[in-house]
Design a protein around this motif. Structure first.
Motif, PDB file in Angstrom:
ATOM      1  N   CYS A 193       0.828  -1.203   0.000  1.00 50.98           N
ATOM      2  CA  CYS A 193       0.000   0.000   0.000  1.00 50.98           C
ATOM      3  C   CYS A 193       0.858   1.247   0.000  1.00 50.98           C
TER       4      CYS A 193
ATOM      5  N   GLN B   7       2.006   1.811  -3.467  1.00 52.50           N
ATOM      6  CA  GLN B   7       0.879   2.327  -4.225  1.00 52.50           C
ATOM      7  C   GLN B   7       0.604   3.788  -3.907  1.00 52.50           C
TER       8      GLN B   7
ATOM      9  N   ASP C 287       2.638   6.128  -5.836  1.00 54.28           N
ATOM     10  CA  ASP C 287       2.788   5.885  -7.258  1.00 54.28           C
ATOM     11  C   ASP C 287       1.442   5.626  -7.910  1.00 54.28           C
ATOM     12  N   ARG C 288       0.937   6.669  -8.492  1.00 58.62           N
ATOM     13  CA  ARG C 288      -0.368   6.547  -9.119  1.00 58.62           C
ATOM     14  C   ARG C 288      -0.346   5.553 -10.268  1.00 58.62           C
TER      15      ARG C 288
ATOM     16  N   LEU D 273       1.443   2.918 -10.513  1.00 61.43           N
ATOM     17  CA  LEU D 273       1.415   1.572  -9.938  1.00 61.43           C
ATOM     18  C   LEU D 273      -0.002   1.196  -9.520  1.00 61.43           C
ATOM     19  N   ARG D 274      -0.664   2.122  -8.870  1.00 63.10           N
ATOM     20  CA  ARG D 274      -2.056   1.860  -8.495  1.00 63.10           C
ATOM     21  C   ARG D 274      -2.865   1.442  -9.714  1.00 63.10           C
TER      22      ARG D 274
ATOM     23  N   MET E 248      -1.878  -1.990 -11.005  1.00 62.01           N
ATOM     24  CA  MET E 248      -2.276  -3.067 -10.100  1.00 62.01           C
ATOM     25  C   MET E 248      -3.783  -3.239 -10.053  1.00 62.01           C
TER      26      MET E 248
ATOM     27  N   GLN F  50      -6.016  -4.058  -0.987  1.00 60.36           N
ATOM     28  CA  GLN F  50      -5.159  -3.090  -1.679  1.00 60.36           C
ATOM     29  C   GLN F  50      -6.004  -2.127  -2.490  1.00 60.36           C
TER      30      GLN F  50
ATOM     31  N   ALA G 192      -6.107   1.780  -2.062  1.00 55.84           N
ATOM     32  CA  ALA G 192      -5.684   2.629  -3.171  1.00 55.84           C
ATOM     33  C   ALA G 192      -6.765   3.658  -3.502  1.00 55.84           C
TER      34      ALA G 192
END
Lengths: 228, 228
Positions: free
Chosen positions: A101, A104, A107-108, A110-111, A114, A161, A165
């Motif tokens: 988390c 995440q 890091d937008r 990555l969000r 994912m 997650q 997020a």
DNA sequence: ATGAAACGGAGATTGCATCTCCGTTTAGGT
DNA sequence: ACCTAAACGGAGATGCAATCTCCGTTTCAT
């Protein structure tokens, strides 16, 4: 680890190789801050290069995203591996979630990768398949230990997650997620006697893709839902 | 309740009035199923009318959304009011959250309006201001009762809705959210002694808008998020 | 020095959503 | 019935934003 010339690709001229790297770095930053919706133009400009150059190195945005994403997964996996080694399974589980988390939250891009905000849902399956074997035993151990409520399942983790997020996405607050992760973790602890069991869990496969069952989601795009 | 001719607006020709209503109904359905991103063209076609007609009745999509949204809030408020009257505050609180989440689960448009996925963040403030006075006393009572952990705040509720909505949004599973709402509710119960307090709560105002502090968010548009 | 490789960035292309325009239809008063 | 203002319909004008191409210019490496 391998910081040398990548394998396979024919050797590039020195400037080309350098620019390729610049592009990757720029992409990492831009996607981190502005999400996958960022333009290749944006990335190129951020790298101090022209769009044309970007397109010579990567056929399209997807390809660039994939290239960048490769690295990001490594980080995720690393913290999962660390957590899996924790002698206290509850602590490991909590730590693992917290680390993902945290990544995440910063890091937008990555969000979005994912959670499948962008397309290409099969990337998740990839993540899932690398992470699952690390986390599964942790869950089992935590249940044995009696700390994790027994009706929590492996597929709950990506959902958690996801929820966490969403908090960051909506609020933009960089640390608020911690509060809600804690709330969820407290809910995941073994509950006092008499607490009713959790409602039905996630089906084996779901539209978003993250919780990888064996089969691939044939999901291409968004649900079309035609109007008529 | 008021099913008669609306006040204020000059009387329309009968067919116009009828079509206006058709548009609202169609909009309700289309937004429910496909979210606010749906086109006015879509809505018009769904109503069996031409776009031109839609634009004579509503200057733009925003206006239509507002008109439709008006009704939706009433439903939300109704269940909040019901919950506020519950003699058992914990039960009322849980019920209240469950009802809102249920509405959201069935209605993508509502999710987007409530969570600010679409622009026009000040609509949330509106909701918040109508709901807050109903729920606030409930929270206070639940804490007195000892069932609600004392470090839960009013602003946590919209965040919980947000998280739950994210589950439905991502998975498309119509009932999965119940599981995670339960997890959150269990985390909101008073915890055993020695449990650490929740990390820092939501600031008074946040980018999304839902948790209405006194001040209006000056947010005009969406953050540089464009996608789709 | 020279040719191949790489670059840059304007702009062509595409796609999609908003909104307008005006010829046609209809309600409803006389 | 007749007539006129009101309402309708939907093709297409408009605007916008992102992707990707093209080709004249620059740089590398031999």
């Amino acid at each position: 680890m391998a910081e040398l010339a990548e394998p396979g690709r024919p050797p590039l001229r020195r400037d080309a190789e350098l620019n390729r790297r610049r592009l990757m770095v720029a992409a990492r930053e831009v996607f981190r801050d502005r999400g996958l919706a960022a333009t290749l133009d944006d990335v190129a400009r951020h790298a101090g290069l022209g769009v044309g150059t970007a397109y010579r190195h990567f056929a399209n945005k997807e390809e660039l995203v994939d290239a960048v994403f490769e690295d990001m997964i490594d980080q995720v996996e690393a913290s999962a591996r660390e957590a899996a080694a924790d002698p206290d399974p509850w602590h490991g589980l909590a730590y693992s979630l917290e680390k993902v988390c945290e990544l995440q939250a910063h890091d937008r891009g990555l969000r979005e990768v994912m959670l499948g905000t962008g397309k290409a849902a099969q990337r998740h399956a990839l993540v899932a398949r690398r992470i699952k074997p690390l986390v599964d035993p942790l869950i089992a151990r935590a249940k044995e230990q009696g700390s994790l409520r027994p009706d929590v399942e492996q597929l709950d983790l990506p959902m958690i997650q996801l929820m966490v997020a969403a908090v960051t996405d909506q609020t933009g607050e960089p640390d608020l997620w911690r509060r809600y992760l804690r709330l969820l973790l407290d809910g995941m602890r073994t509950q006092p006697d008499g607490a009713p069991p959790l409602p039905a869990g996630p089906a084996l496969r779901w539209r978003g893709g993250l919780g990888g069952g064996p089969g691939e989601n044939p999901v291409g795009e968004e649900p079309p839902r035609s109007s008529r």
